[in-house]
Design a protein around this motif. Structure first.
Motif, PDB file in Angstrom:
ATOM      1  N   TYR A  72     -14.316 -52.691  -3.981  1.00 26.87           N
ATOM      2  CA  TYR A  72     -15.268 -53.169  -2.974  1.00 26.87           C
ATOM      3  C   TYR A  72     -14.612 -53.212  -1.600  1.00 26.87           C
ATOM      4  CZ  TYR A  72     -18.725 -56.360  -0.891  1.00 26.87           C
ATOM      5  OH  TYR A  72     -19.674 -56.937  -0.092  1.00 26.87           O
ATOM      6  N   TRP A  73     -13.394 -53.721  -1.563  1.00 26.58           N
ATOM      7  CA  TRP A  73     -12.700 -53.871  -0.280  1.00 26.58           C
ATOM      8  C   TRP A  73     -12.409 -52.507   0.360  1.00 26.58           C
ATOM      9  CZ3 TRP A  73     -12.560 -58.407   2.036  1.00 26.58           C
ATOM     10  CH2 TRP A  73     -11.849 -58.492   3.239  1.00 26.58           C
ATOM     11  N   HIS A  74     -11.965 -51.543  -0.434  1.00 27.39           N
ATOM     12  CA  HIS A  74     -11.728 -50.194   0.109  1.00 27.39           C
ATOM     13  C   HIS A  74     -13.035 -49.593   0.614  1.00 27.39           C
ATOM     14  CE1 HIS A  74      -7.671 -50.250  -1.228  1.00 27.39           C
ATOM     15  NE2 HIS A  74      -7.963 -50.230  -2.498  1.00 27.39           N
ATOM     16  N   PHE A  75     -14.113 -49.855  -0.142  1.00 32.85           N
ATOM     17  CA  PHE A  75     -15.414 -49.315   0.253  1.00 32.85           C
ATOM     18  C   PHE A  75     -15.825 -49.844   1.627  1.00 32.85           C
ATOM     19  CE2 PHE A  75     -19.977 -50.208   0.471  1.00 32.85           C
ATOM     20  CZ  PHE A  75     -20.464 -48.917   0.466  1.00 32.85           C
ATOM     21  N   LEU A  76     -15.577 -51.137   1.903  1.00 31.28           N
ATOM     22  CA  LEU A  76     -15.898 -51.708   3.215  1.00 31.28           C
ATOM     23  C   LEU A  76     -15.125 -50.989   4.309  1.00 31.28           C
ATOM     24  CD1 LEU A  76     -15.935 -55.526   2.463  1.00 31.28           C
ATOM     25  CD2 LEU A  76     -17.837 -53.931   2.618  1.00 31.28           C
ATOM     26  N   ASP A  77     -13.906 -50.585   3.984  1.00 28.52           N
ATOM     27  CA  ASP A  77     -13.111 -49.854   4.959  1.00 28.52           C
ATOM     28  C   ASP A  77     -13.717 -48.475   5.218  1.00 28.52           C
ATOM     29  OD1 ASP A  77     -10.866 -50.026   6.644  1.00 28.52           O
ATOM     30  OD2 ASP A  77      -9.872 -48.542   5.379  1.00 28.52           O
ATOM     31  N   VAL A  78     -14.202 -47.826   4.158  1.00 32.41           N
ATOM     32  CA  VAL A  78     -14.847 -46.510   4.326  1.00 32.41           C
ATOM     33  C   VAL A  78     -16.045 -46.644   5.274  1.00 32.41           C
ATOM     34  CG1 VAL A  78     -16.133 -44.688   3.142  1.00 32.41           C
ATOM     35  CG2 VAL A  78     -14.099 -45.642   2.078  1.00 32.41           C
ATOM     36  N   ILE A  79     -16.881 -47.676   5.059  1.00 30.67           N
ATOM     37  CA  ILE A  79     -18.045 -47.871   5.924  1.00 30.67           C
ATOM     38  C   ILE A  79     -17.591 -48.137   7.356  1.00 30.67           C
ATOM     39  CG2 ILE A  79     -20.048 -49.354   6.399  1.00 30.67           C
ATOM     40  CD1 ILE A  79     -20.445 -47.586   4.001  1.00 30.67           C
ATOM     41  N   TRP A  80     -16.541 -48.965   7.508  1.00 26.27           N
ATOM     42  CA  TRP A  80     -16.075 -49.287   8.857  1.00 26.27           C
ATOM     43  C   TRP A  80     -15.578 -48.036   9.599  1.00 26.27           C
ATOM     44  CZ3 TRP A  80     -16.819 -52.689  12.425  1.00 26.27           C
ATOM     45  CH2 TRP A  80     -16.020 -52.638  13.572  1.00 26.27           C
ATOM     46  N   ILE A  81     -14.927 -47.126   8.881  1.00 25.17           N
ATOM     47  CA  ILE A  81     -14.466 -45.892   9.521  1.00 25.17           C
ATOM     48  C   ILE A  81     -15.644 -45.194  10.192  1.00 25.17           C
ATOM     49  CG2 ILE A  81     -13.581 -43.565   9.069  1.00 25.17           C
ATOM     50  CD1 ILE A  81     -11.999 -44.875   6.722  1.00 25.17           C
ATOM     51  N   PHE A  82     -16.787 -45.162   9.490  1.00 26.62           N
ATOM     52  CA  PHE A  82     -17.948 -44.486  10.059  1.00 26.62           C
ATOM     53  C   PHE A  82     -18.582 -45.305  11.178  1.00 26.62           C
ATOM     54  CE2 PHE A  82     -17.419 -42.130   6.128  1.00 26.62           C
ATOM     55  CZ  PHE A  82     -17.523 -40.838   6.612  1.00 26.62           C
ATOM     56  N   ILE A  83     -18.523 -46.639  11.099  1.00 25.81           N
ATOM     57  CA  ILE A  83     -19.023 -47.449  12.215  1.00 25.81           C
ATOM     58  C   ILE A  83     -18.123 -47.248  13.432  1.00 25.81           C
ATOM     59  CG2 ILE A  83     -19.412 -49.815  13.030  1.00 25.81           C
ATOM     60  CD1 ILE A  83     -20.336 -50.569  10.275  1.00 25.81           C
ATOM     61  N   PHE A  84     -16.810 -47.280  13.199  1.00 27.33           N
ATOM     62  CA  PHE A  84     -15.848 -47.071  14.291  1.00 27.33           C
ATOM     63  C   PHE A  84     -16.109 -45.730  14.982  1.00 27.33           C
ATOM     64  CE2 PHE A  84     -11.638 -45.076  15.298  1.00 27.33           C
ATOM     65  CZ  PHE A  84     -11.329 -45.854  16.394  1.00 27.33           C
ATOM     66  N   THR A  85     -16.285 -44.681  14.172  1.00 24.51           N
ATOM     67  CA  THR A  85     -16.474 -43.352  14.748  1.00 24.51           C
ATOM     68  C   THR A  85     -17.887 -43.173  15.301  1.00 24.51           C
ATOM     69  OG1 THR A  85     -14.979 -42.549  13.045  1.00 24.51           O
ATOM     70  CG2 THR A  85     -16.214 -40.898  14.264  1.00 24.51           C
ATOM     71  N   GLY A  86     -18.887 -43.425  14.441  1.00 23.91           N
ATOM     72  CA  GLY A  86     -20.266 -43.097  14.802  1.00 23.91           C
ATOM     73  C   GLY A  86     -20.851 -44.038  15.832  1.00 23.91           C
ATOM     74  N   VAL A  87     -20.461 -45.320  15.803  1.00 23.38           N
ATOM     75  CA  VAL A  87     -21.043 -46.285  16.724  1.00 23.38           C
ATOM     76  C   VAL A  87     -20.153 -46.459  17.955  1.00 23.38           C
ATOM     77  CG1 VAL A  87     -21.740 -48.687  17.014  1.00 23.38           C
ATOM     78  CG2 VAL A  87     -22.259 -47.487  14.886  1.00 23.38           C
ATOM     79  N   TYR A  88     -18.901 -46.865  17.743  1.00 21.98           N
ATOM     80  CA  TYR A  88     -18.076 -47.247  18.897  1.00 21.98           C
ATOM     81  C   TYR A  88     -17.571 -46.032  19.661  1.00 21.98           C
ATOM     82  CZ  TYR A  88     -18.281 -52.022  17.309  1.00 21.98           C
ATOM     83  OH  TYR A  88     -18.724 -53.261  16.947  1.00 21.98           O
ATOM     84  N   LEU A  89     -16.929 -45.080  18.967  1.00 20.75           N
ATOM     85  CA  LEU A  89     -16.372 -43.945  19.710  1.00 20.75           C
ATOM     86  C   LEU A  89     -17.472 -43.118  20.357  1.00 20.75           C
ATOM     87  CD1 LEU A  89     -13.375 -42.691  17.526  1.00 20.75           C
ATOM     88  CD2 LEU A  89     -13.351 -44.132  19.556  1.00 20.75           C
TER      89      LEU A  89
END
Lengths: 201, 120
Positions: free
Chosen positions: A179-196
């Motif tokens: 579960y914890w690794h999965f949250l990191d996978v989602i965050w990678i896409f938020i970091f890239t798709g939303v913030y960057l």
């Protein structure tokens, strides 16, 4: 528990119950991916529909977002190490690394709360525009998942103190790790798709 | 290949170093490189997918003894569904009706709606 005991596999896979629980959790993660896919789709469609509110590029700060990303990546790493120590049979190592993961996760949530409070103080709220609604819902759903993960992990550490490492607790540690690794996978896409992308466009 | 033989968690350390490096590479590409915006978006999305694969294969043990075929099956199909949902929504909602294919009534309406949105 199951009468079938499998050898030559890590402890968490050693019973049928353990194997089925882990496969069931992967199915849950697949469903979580579709949940986040709909939120990402909404966000992408509403991108730039900021109405009279501020643009994301004016508000997003690279520094704090990078710090949050590094915190979550590191927590994912320590969580992976916890599974590594568990497979070597080290209860202490598992507990210490889960504890570090927990602290990093809490710091991440602290930064996210600070970030949201900062945005609201700049006058950008959930009601400001379609774009900002989509942003808060997407980032907030991830944040809530992290909070649930923190509570869950505290429970698992308590169970490790009570029962030690058995096929039963090993399965639980492995699943909270997934579960914890999965949250990191989602965050990678938020970091890239939303913030960057929000800072570029 | 058995887990007990690896005393030192090399693939975790390699995975961690790689993901930190890819994060900073993506941030640099987005903030400091002079690439056109479309190329920035494409390259940072590719970097994100590589990072997700690192998590799945190096940290989450998506393929290993005991797990069977189910995990990577789940993740692969979920990723396909996610790609279809996101790109399909963008295609129909943002790009679908903006091209004029000969001025049908319906399409003209959509144009007016787009214009109204952009007026904000």
């Amino acid at each position: 528990m199951s009468e079938n005991v499998h050898n030559n596999v890590p402890l968490e896979y050693s019973t049928d119950e353990g194997q089925n629980s882990i496969i069931g959790f992967w199915i849950f993660l697949a469903a979580e991916i579709s949940l986040f896919a709909t939120l990402f789709a909404t966000y992408a469609v509403l991108f730039s529909r900021t109405a009279d509110a501020m643009e994301p590029a004016e508000l997003f700060q690279p520094g704090i977002v990078l710090v949050m990303t590094v915190l979550l990546l590191t927590s994912s790493f320590t969580c992976g190490l916890a599974i590594h120590f568990m497979r070597q049979g080290s209860l202490k190592g598992t507990q210490i690394l889960l504890g570090i993961t927990l602290l990093l996760g809490m710091t991440f949530i602290g930064f996210e709360i600070y970030e949201f409070i900062h945005y609201v103080s700049e006058g950008v709220t959930l009601q400001s525009s379609a774009y900002w609604s989509a942003f808060y819902i997407l980032a907030g759903t991830h944040g809530i998942h992290v909070m649930v993960g923190i509570g869950w992990m505290i429970g698992i550490i308590i169970q490790l103190f009570q029962h030690g490492l058995t096929a039963f607790t090993a399965r639980k540690v492995f699943i909270v790790g997934l579960y914890w690794h999965f949250l990191d996978v989602i965050w990678i896409f938020i970091f890239t798709g939303v913030y960057l992308i929000g800072m570029v466009v | 290949m058995s887990e007990k033989k690896h005393k030192y968690p090399w693939n975790h350390i390699i995975g961690f170093v790689l993901s930190i490096a890819l994060t900073f590479l993506a941030a640099w590409t987005a903030l400091s490189s002079d690439l056109p915006v479309m190329w920035i978006i494409i390259s940072i999305m590719v970097l994100a997918v590589i990072q997700a694969l690192i998590q799945l294969f190096m940290f989450m043990h998506i393929v290993e003894k005991g797990a069977g075929d189910a995990p990577w099956n789940m993740m692969f199909h979920a990723a396909v569904v996610a790609a279809i949902v996101v790109s399909g929504s963008l295609f129909t909602m943002s790009f679908g009706f903006t091209h004029d294919h000969g001025g049908g009534e319906h399409e003209t309406e959509q144009h007016e709606e787009q214009g109204a949105h952009e007026g904000h």
